[in-house]
Design an enzyme around this catalytic site. Structure first.
Site, PDB file in Angstrom:
ATOM      1  CD  GLU A 254      -2.879  -1.253   0.211  1.00 20.10           C
ATOM      2  OE1 GLU A 254      -3.181  -0.179  -0.345  1.00 20.10           O
ATOM      3  OE2 GLU A 254      -3.397  -2.337  -0.094  1.00 20.10           O
ATOM      4  CB  CYS A 288      -1.248   7.320   0.966  1.00 16.03           C
ATOM      5  SG  CYS A 288      -2.562   6.343   1.731  1.00 16.03           S
TER       6      CYS A 288
END
Length: 486
Positions: A254, A288
């Protein structure tokens, strides 16, 4: 609060709290005040080996444990978090400079993911599949992979450690967790304490606080773990992927993002402004999924820009412990310096600063930049700081082209008065997640979470956890007699 950190400033290996045996210490600082919270002597490669061996030794019995008993441990872990919620929230504010709002947001999601992990214990089911061979029965078993290595980041350390640790344990695996050096407590030893209090058998969860300078790639190369779950930058993620590939291990990655929030010409401008400000500036932009780039149709550009700048200018910057603060410190002085330098270089290259943020210590006030050249380097990278880039466009096709013009593909959003129009635009954007008439920062326990391109490999959450942390085994049973050609 100081005793909270010092009590947890140890390694946790095979159910024992003990100091590391490395030759130097990781110093845990409050990024706002600079106060020293704790020091932790780093774990060595030998201690990483001990952690993995403890996990390997204890995992088979845990895999054989009744899934309802495993569920009870996960449910107790949730109760521990609920009982200590105020204390954990204070730790998030102190160790990573999260605002009160951010701490509440992270804790809410952490509890939701623990609830889902508890239910996951009962979902690792197999199948019986038909066979073209007469008399044969095909059984497909879903089994834990064994031992999982988890490497977590600094921005949402409590949540993002739990997000891999809890489902991996729920599915019958053992875990070795390495938190980020800037958040060794919230992302590491606090997780160990929660599960220790929940009654997790010793050896199933081990936490090693260390650094690549001490252990090299031993966490990745060790023969015991079959899956490495990494959350962090795409630069480090590429290295993790290379090492795992060489070891023929599964990597769940991720990674970073450069998400676009698109405002079409028929959008509710006031609402889009609210969504964009939150999506860019939540946790100082250290997310993110944050909306790095805000793309606005020229038909509404002036109205949106005026309202956006006014709202950003009203955000309160300062002490994250103050409930009124919207923007607290970045995680470190190096990050604050890097963000300030990036803004200055982009303005020097010709961009216009509608707001030009300045650094005071690790606190960087918001910047809003516009007038960027199409090939401006800043448009291609993830900015982990409170900097918004406003980019005008003419029509959907150009919006899609700009949104796709980045090596990342994690999240995104489209604002429009026509939902199906928004869905059509969203389908054209190469990203793992996109949200219509909402922000870019979302995570839910049962939806597939992950990115395309440089934003990662694989998915987490819900049924995707089964793919991440279990494997399948085919066992055929011949009830009759097969015919062999010789």
């Amino acid at each position: 609060m100081t005793s909270f950190f010092t009590d947890l400033a140890q390694q946790y290996v095979d159910g024992e709290w003990r100091p590391g045996k490395g030759s130097w210490d990781i110093i845990d600082f409050n990024p706002y005040s600079g106060e020293k919270l704790a020091s932790i002597t780093v774990a060595t490669a030998d201690e990483v080996d001990q952690a993995y061996r403890a996990a390997e030794r204890t995992q088979p019995d845990w895999a054989d444990t009744n899934p309802y008993a495993r569920r009870a441990v996960l449910e107790k872990a949730l109760r521990v978090v609920e009982e200590r919620e105020d204390e954990i929230g204070e730790a998030i504010v102190a160790e990573l400079g999260g605002t009160r709002l951010k701490a509440g947001f992270e804790l809410h999601l952490a509890k939701e993911f623990l609830r889902e992990a508890a239910q996951l214990t009962l979902r690792s089911t197999g199948q019986i599949l038909p066979s073209p061979t007469e008399g044969k029965e095909n059984r497909v078993y879903r089994l834990p992979v064994g031992v999982v290595g988890v490497i977590s980041p600094f921005n949402f350390p409590f949540l993002l450690s739990l997000k891999s640790v809890a489902p991996a344990l729920a599915l019958g695996n053992a875990v070795v967790l390495k938190p980020h050096q800037n958040t060794p407590i919230c992302g590491g030893t606090l997780i160990a304490k929660v599960f220790e209090e929940a009654g997790l058998p010793a050896g199933l969860l081990n936490v090693v606080v260390t650094d690549i300078a001490e252990i090299g790639d031993s966490l990745l190369e060790h023969p015991v773990p079959q899956v490495i779950s990494f959350t962090g930058s795409d630069r480090i993620g590429r290295h993790v992927a290379r090492v795992c590939a060489a070891q023929l291990k599964r990597a769940v990655l991720e990674l970073g993002g450069n998400s676009a929030l698109i405002v079409l010409d028929d959008a509710d401008v006031d609402y889009a402004v609210d969504a964009a400000v939150f999506s860019r500036y939540i946790h100082q932009g250290q997310v993110c999924m944050a909306a790095n780039r805000i793309l606005v149709d020229r038909a509404v550009e002036q109205e949106f820009t005026e309202k956006f700048v006014a709202k950003v200018a009203s955000l309160r910057v300062g002490d994250p412990a103050d409930p009124a603060t919207h923007i607290g410190p970045l995680i470190s002085s190096s990050q604050a310096d890097a963000v300030s330098k990036l803004v200055d270089e982009t303005v020097a290259a010709g961009a216009t600063a509608l707001l030009h943020g300045r650094a005071e210590g690790n606190v960087v006030s918001p910047s809003v930049l516009t007038g960027l050249a199409a090939d401006a380097p800043v448009l291609q990278q993830e900015i982990f700081g409170p900097v918004a880039l406003l980019v005008p466009f003419d029509g959907e096709d150009e919006a899609v082209r700009i949104a796709n013009g980045t090596p990342y593909g994690l999240s995104g959003a489209v604002h429009t008065g026509n939902i199906e129009r928004g869905v059509r635009v969203g389908q054209r954007i190469r990203t793992g997640m996109i949200h219509i008439n909402d922000g870019t920062v979302h995570d839910e326990p049962i939806v597939p979470f992950g990115g395309e391109k440089n934003s990662g490999l694989g998915r987490l959450n819900g049924e995707s956890m089964l793919e991440a942390f279990t494997t399948q085994k085919w066992i055929s049973v011949q009830h009759g007699r097969s015919q062999f050609p010789f």
